[in-house]
Design a protein around this motif. Sequence first.
Motif, PDB file in Angstrom:
ATOM      1  N   UNK A  47      44.772  30.317   1.777  1.00  0.00           N
ATOM      2  CA  UNK A  47      44.924  29.387   2.836  1.00  0.00           C
ATOM      3  C   UNK A  47      45.199  27.972   2.256  1.00  0.00           C
ATOM      4  N   UNK A  48      46.063  27.291   2.589  1.00  0.00           N
ATOM      5  CA  UNK A  48      46.137  25.827   1.907  1.00  0.00           C
ATOM      6  C   UNK A  48      45.514  24.983   2.870  1.00  0.00           C
ATOM      7  N   UNK A  49      45.215  23.908   2.375  1.00  0.00           N
ATOM      8  CA  UNK A  49      45.019  23.698   0.744  1.00  0.00           C
ATOM      9  C   UNK A  49      43.722  24.593   0.012  1.00  0.00           C
ATOM     10  N   UNK A  50      44.231  24.928  -0.896  1.00  0.00           N
ATOM     11  CA  UNK A  50      43.698  25.924  -1.790  1.00  0.00           C
ATOM     12  C   UNK A  50      42.576  25.278  -2.814  1.00  0.00           C
ATOM     13  N   UNK A  51      41.310  25.441  -2.582  1.00  0.00           N
ATOM     14  CA  UNK A  51      40.325  24.957  -3.377  1.00  0.00           C
ATOM     15  C   UNK A  51      40.263  25.820  -4.933  1.00  0.00           C
ATOM     16  N   UNK A  52      39.574  25.173  -5.883  1.00  0.00           N
ATOM     17  CA  UNK A  52      39.716  25.904  -7.210  1.00  0.00           C
ATOM     18  C   UNK A  52      38.843  27.138  -7.166  1.00  0.00           C
ATOM     19  N   UNK A  53      37.766  26.764  -6.545  1.00  0.00           N
ATOM     20  CA  UNK A  53      36.649  27.941  -6.419  1.00  0.00           C
ATOM     21  C   UNK A  53      37.433  29.230  -5.803  1.00  0.00           C
ATOM     22  N   UNK A  54      38.104  28.985  -4.790  1.00  0.00           N
ATOM     23  CA  UNK A  54      38.732  30.063  -3.811  1.00  0.00           C
ATOM     24  C   UNK A  54      39.975  30.799  -4.763  1.00  0.00           C
ATOM     25  N   UNK A  55      40.694  29.812  -5.296  1.00  0.00           N
ATOM     26  CA  UNK A  55      41.447  30.421  -6.331  1.00  0.00           C
ATOM     27  C   UNK A  55      40.993  31.195  -7.251  1.00  0.00           C
ATOM     28  N   UNK A  56      39.915  30.918  -7.945  1.00  0.00           N
ATOM     29  CA  UNK A  56      39.264  31.396  -9.095  1.00  0.00           C
ATOM     30  C   UNK A  56      38.569  32.795  -8.703  1.00  0.00           C
ATOM     31  N   UNK A  57      38.171  32.851  -7.363  1.00  0.00           N
ATOM     32  CA  UNK A  57      37.694  34.230  -6.760  1.00  0.00           C
ATOM     33  C   UNK A  57      38.808  35.166  -6.799  1.00  0.00           C
ATOM     34  N   UNK A  58      40.059  34.551  -6.100  1.00  0.00           N
ATOM     35  CA  UNK A  58      41.044  35.797  -6.082  1.00  0.00           C
ATOM     36  C   UNK A  58      41.524  36.152  -7.639  1.00  0.00           C
ATOM     37  N   UNK A  59      41.548  35.106  -8.533  1.00  0.00           N
ATOM     38  CA  UNK A  59      42.392  35.775  -9.908  1.00  0.00           C
ATOM     39  C   UNK A  59      41.076  36.611 -10.495  1.00  0.00           C
ATOM     40  N   UNK A  60      39.832  36.399 -10.205  1.00  0.00           N
ATOM     41  CA  UNK A  60      39.050  37.511 -10.749  1.00  0.00           C
ATOM     42  C   UNK A  60      39.098  38.620 -10.314  1.00  0.00           C
ATOM     43  N   UNK A  61      39.335  38.695  -9.130  1.00  0.00           N
ATOM     44  CA  UNK A  61      39.313  39.980  -8.181  1.00  0.00           C
ATOM     45  C   UNK A  61      40.643  40.679  -8.884  1.00  0.00           C
ATOM     46  N   UNK A  62      41.787  40.023  -9.363  1.00  0.00           N
ATOM     47  CA  UNK A  62      43.010  40.661  -9.694  1.00  0.00           C
ATOM     48  C   UNK A  62      42.832  40.908 -10.903  1.00  0.00           C
ATOM     49  N   UNK A  63      42.184  40.117 -11.900  1.00  0.00           N
ATOM     50  CA  UNK A  63      42.118  40.446 -13.426  1.00  0.00           C
ATOM     51  C   UNK A  63      41.103  41.682 -13.618  1.00  0.00           C
ATOM     52  N   UNK A  64      39.908  41.575 -12.788  1.00  0.00           N
ATOM     53  CA  UNK A  64      39.202  42.928 -12.896  1.00  0.00           C
ATOM     54  C   UNK A  64      40.046  43.997 -12.458  1.00  0.00           C
ATOM     55  N   UNK A  65      40.821  44.141 -11.519  1.00  0.00           N
ATOM     56  CA  UNK A  65      41.522  45.338 -11.100  1.00  0.00           C
ATOM     57  C   UNK A  65      42.666  45.700 -12.333  1.00  0.00           C
ATOM     58  N   UNK A  66      43.317  44.676 -12.718  1.00  0.00           N
ATOM     59  CA  UNK A  66      44.194  44.955 -13.705  1.00  0.00           C
ATOM     60  C   UNK A  66      43.390  45.524 -15.120  1.00  0.00           C
ATOM     61  N   UNK A  67      42.249  45.003 -15.369  1.00  0.00           N
ATOM     62  CA  UNK A  67      41.650  45.523 -16.846  1.00  0.00           C
ATOM     63  C   UNK A  67      41.169  47.135 -16.654  1.00  0.00           C
ATOM     64  N   UNK A  68      40.700  47.495 -15.267  1.00  0.00           N
ATOM     65  CA  UNK A  68      40.286  48.580 -14.833  1.00  0.00           C
ATOM     66  C   UNK A  68      41.686  49.287 -14.903  1.00  0.00           C
TER      67      UNK A  68
END
Length: 234
Positions: free
Chosen positions: A100-121
């Motif tokens: 949800x906008x405005x997006x904080x960096x911490x929330x952005x990073x949480x989403x990115x980490x979720x994706x990169x972990x899934x892609x790596x797996x």
Amino acid sequence: MRKFKCLIIEDEPLAAEIITEYIQQVPHLQLVSVCVNAMEGLQLLKTETIDILFLDINLPQISGIDFMRSLVKKPAVIFITAHREYAIESYELGVIDYLLKPVSFSRFLMAVNKITERITVGDAVETQSQYKDYLFVNVSRKRQKIHFDEIIYFESKREYVNIVTQQGSYLTKIQLSELEKQLSADVFLRIHRSFIISKRKIKAYNTTEIDLAAVQVPIGRNYKEHVLAQLNQS
């Protein structure tokens, strides 16, 4: 860690600038492009392999939700919007996260980490699947082994997938898009947002449906061109 290629489709300059700055702060992310509408994004997706798509919902011409529905091969998607009411629909489409906008960096990073972990797996699973002819899924508190040559089709049931085989059906809690990563494209084909079929079990087909061992499975409108091209090559 490998670089994950990112695409932003966002028509609000300030929102696009913020996500761009966030991406630049994460060493394993690489921004490929920023597009202001879905049509620009579609053209880029035809020429570039994108790992993570940051997609606004309220876009001109076509909404982010309709744009995602139109994609046959989808990158991992993070929706970015000012509206909460699209959350349930977005997760039904297999979106990894919803910011949800405005997006904080911490929330952005949480989403990115979720994706990169899934892609790596997923990368590890894909490598393993080159040497396996089966998969394990969670069914009734057990890990059920299912051989690929037994599978007729997969059907999405919201947050579950029903795996229909020659021996019976197995309901497992997983998104169809996640399960698809474990499957060989030489054997299985996504023909609808809710269905993946085994090419080996096809009895007949036309432009609207495929016959699979006494069951007819519809071909999704947005998948038709790709599906028919694949089948006509067989």
